[in-house]
Design a protein around this motif. Structure first.
Motif, PDB file in Angstrom:
ATOM      1  N   UNK A 194     -89.924  35.042 -43.950  1.00  0.00           N
ATOM      2  CA  UNK A 194     -88.696  34.362 -44.366  1.00  0.00           C
ATOM      3  C   UNK A 194     -87.552  34.698 -43.416  1.00  0.00           C
ATOM      4  N   UNK A 195     -86.790  33.690 -43.044  1.00  0.00           N
ATOM      5  CA  UNK A 195     -85.542  33.909 -42.304  1.00  0.00           C
ATOM      6  C   UNK A 195     -84.410  33.234 -43.071  1.00  0.00           C
ATOM      7  N   UNK A 196     -83.411  34.036 -43.423  1.00  0.00           N
ATOM      8  CA  UNK A 196     -82.245  33.506 -44.125  1.00  0.00           C
ATOM      9  C   UNK A 196     -81.079  33.413 -43.152  1.00  0.00           C
TER      10      UNK A 196
ATOM     11  N   UNK B  21     -79.250  29.575 -46.590  1.00  0.00           N
ATOM     12  CA  UNK B  21     -80.513  28.934 -46.913  1.00  0.00           C
ATOM     13  C   UNK B  21     -81.635  29.755 -46.278  1.00  0.00           C
ATOM     14  N   UNK B  22     -82.848  29.519 -46.748  1.00  0.00           N
ATOM     15  CA  UNK B  22     -83.982  30.313 -46.274  1.00  0.00           C
ATOM     16  C   UNK B  22     -85.087  29.399 -45.763  1.00  0.00           C
TER      17      UNK B  22
ATOM     18  N   UNK C 250     -84.991  28.300 -35.460  1.00  0.00           N
ATOM     19  CA  UNK C 250     -83.542  28.405 -35.584  1.00  0.00           C
ATOM     20  C   UNK C 250     -82.841  27.714 -34.413  1.00  0.00           C
ATOM     21  N   UNK C 251     -83.414  27.831 -33.217  1.00  0.00           N
ATOM     22  CA  UNK C 251     -82.820  27.184 -32.044  1.00  0.00           C
ATOM     23  C   UNK C 251     -82.812  25.667 -32.209  1.00  0.00           C
TER      24      UNK C 251
ATOM     25  N   UNK D 111     -81.993  19.066 -37.633  1.00  0.00           N
ATOM     26  CA  UNK D 111     -83.101  19.402 -38.521  1.00  0.00           C
ATOM     27  C   UNK D 111     -84.361  18.647 -38.115  1.00  0.00           C
ATOM     28  N   UNK D 112     -84.176  17.427 -37.576  1.00  0.00           N
ATOM     29  CA  UNK D 112     -85.331  16.604 -37.205  1.00  0.00           C
ATOM     30  C   UNK D 112     -86.117  17.202 -36.046  1.00  0.00           C
ATOM     31  N   UNK D 113     -85.516  18.139 -35.307  1.00  0.00           N
ATOM     32  CA  UNK D 113     -86.208  18.737 -34.181  1.00  0.00           C
ATOM     33  C   UNK D 113     -87.250  19.766 -34.615  1.00  0.00           C
TER      34      UNK D 113
END
Length: 512
Positions: A181-183, A195-196, A217-218, A224-226
């Motif tokens: 998980x990354x928050x 968000x997570x 994350x990058x 978001x579509x990437x």
């Protein structure tokens, strides 16, 4: 490096669809761009998540058959002892990198509290029958508790340092899945809740998935579509063998095509841990006391503010047990709604956020370890004998070996020194086990001669320790597996170290 990125210039100026895709935590990922169904709140009438979570931490085994299923995985082979073809065949996995990618968002409820909900899932599973859908929904709802274990105690934020942590989901059949998980704080202006992003995988490789999150994350910073095409390419790629690399091609607008190289460590049995965090939080002597309590399968609670610290330390402590495996409750981050798990009478390794400390210290007969930098005392609660569990001579040998870690900066080098410090402990205490698994024929199952094994130990202090260790479930299941192996013990890292030690001892005897 676990995630080296090599950039190659590709066609520029090409625009990708910038659709907004909604978010959901770990599960099995579904179609990109589809909005996730809102999940009911934990603790309400639908208590499916709590039932599932109960299964996650239940340590009761259902008979010998299930115990064997839940036993430690067969010992890792030493990649250097196999030829290339055998190594390729043994380690190359047909598994996907992951089962689900989900995004969990905090949604404000009518009463003003924030509830975690899955807002994106990739890939979605279609064509499931009713009971399969129900099981998946329970799992997804339960996972939201691990992504935001703090519960409803949230307020919009303008700044938030992203954090990466992991957890383990243990099913009722003893099988385990890993949650990564990354928050972070989503794009936007003004105060907003974090968000997570959560990945569920059967594969345990924290360093590798941490690098994957860096790439996620990058791309999220662009659109978001990437994220979807990158994760789709990742899902289609074969999971590499230890020491091998898999390359993922990914296009980023304004940058062109990138080649992301993901490499697994050669020592695959340690690829889920980074011992740096453990030894940053605790002194060498304190780590030894925690190790001693863990070896005797006691109840241990770790306290910290940071979720990443809790998960990394607990996984590191569990790895110190190699070649044995922790068979009881292991929850790296206990959701607040499940804090009553500390009252369980069975052994456990639990990670609890510091704000819940008062609810932990009400218990007795356990070890509470404070990992916080501002701590006054490392052991908030203890039984008191932790420093005298291990044989004194072997304690000194471990401490001496650990001194070699000073100056080791890379994760691989540091991990190697730590493993080389602890593995000989089991070699010298129980490494003669194979001589006491008797078989009338090689093809038959063996029988462990417990009394003869115990009496063969010359040192009184070591014998006293081994007598206690033999009563643990991890030792019992280890021996059961050896008894079931009709061809005798597998030739893995542990047995290689045993042979090295025995040959060294024989050489000493000849000299005298």
């Amino acid at each position: 490096m676990n995630g080296e990125v090599r950039r190659r210039t590709g066609q520029r100026g090409h625009r990708h669809d910038r659709r907004r895709w909604t978010e959901q935590p770990e599960s099995n990922l579904g179609a990109a761009g589809r909005e996730g169904t809102s999940q009911s709140e934990p603790g309400g009438e639908d208590n499916g998540p709590l039932k599932r979570i109960t299964a996650l931490w239940s340590s009761f085994r259902r008979g010998k058959g299930n115990r064997m299923k839940a036993a430690a995985a067969p010992e890792a082979e030493d990649p250097q002892t196999e030829d290339g073809a055998a190594r390729e065949q043994r380690f190359y996995s047909s598994q996907h990198f992951f089962e689900y990618l989900v995004v969990v968002s905090l949604k404000k409820s009518p009463d003003g509290n924030y509830q975690p909900q899955i807002t994106y899932q990739f890939p979605k599973k279609d064509g499931m029958v009713r009971f399969q859908k129900e099981e998946e929904e329970k799992t997804l709802k339960a996972i939201t508790l691990f992504c935001f274990p703090e519960g409803i105690n949230w307020a919009p934020l303008t700044e938030y340092h992203s954090e990466t942590f992991s957890f383990v989901l243990t099913e009722v059949d003893g099988s385990r899945r890993n949650g990564y998980c990354r928050r972070l704080l989503p794009n936007g202006k003004g105060a907003r809740p974090p968000e997570a992003y959560c990945i569920i995988s059967r594969l345990a490789c924290f360093g590798l998935f941490s690098k994957i999150f860096d790439e996620v994350e990058k791309r999220r910073q662009i659109s978001m579509a990437m994220i979807y095409p990158f994760m789709q390419k990742l899902r289609e790629a074969p999971f590499p063998a230890p020491g091998n690399t898999v390359e993922i091609k990914s296009f980023i607008p304004e940058s062109g095509t990138e080649i992301i190289s993901l490499t697994r460590p050669l020592d695959s049995w340690m690829e889920h841990v980074n011992f740096h965090t453990l030894f940053h939080c605790l002194t060498d002597e304190e780590v030894l006391q925690v190790f001693a309590a863990t070896v005797l399968e006691r109840r241990i609670v770790f306290i910290a503010n940071e979720l990443g610290t809790l998960s990394q330390v607990i996984h590191a402590v569990a790895t110190l047990l190699y070649p044995f495996a922790w068979q009881h409750t292991l929850i790296s981050i206990v959701p607040e709604i499940l804090i009553d798990v500390v009252m369980a009478p069975t052994p456990y390794l639990l990670g609890v956020q510091r704000r819940l400390l008062d609810q932990v210290t009400e218990q007795s007969d356990l070890l509470v370890v404070d990992l916080s930098e501002e701590k006054e005392s490392t052991f908030i609660v203890s039984i008191g004998d932790e420093n005298s569990i291990l044989p004194p001579k072997l304690q000194e040998e471990i401490l001496q070996a650990l001194s070699n870690k000073n100056g080791k900066t890379s994760v691989e080098d540091f991990n190697s020194v730590v493993s080389e410090a602890f593995l000989p402990f089991f070699v010298k205490t129980v490494g003669h086990y194979a001589s006491y698994v008797k078989r009338s024929r090689k093809s038959e199952k063996g029988t462990f001669e417990k009394r003869s094994f115990y009496k063969a130990i010359e040192s009184k202090t070591t014998r006293h320790f081994v007598k206690k260790f033999m009563q643990t479930q991890m030792f019992d299941l280890f021996i059961q597996e050896v008894e079931q192996q009709q061809l005798g013990p597998q030739q893995g890292i542990f047995n290689k170290k045993i042979l090295e030690f025995q040959n060294k001892e024989k050489h000493k005897t000849k000299k005298t």
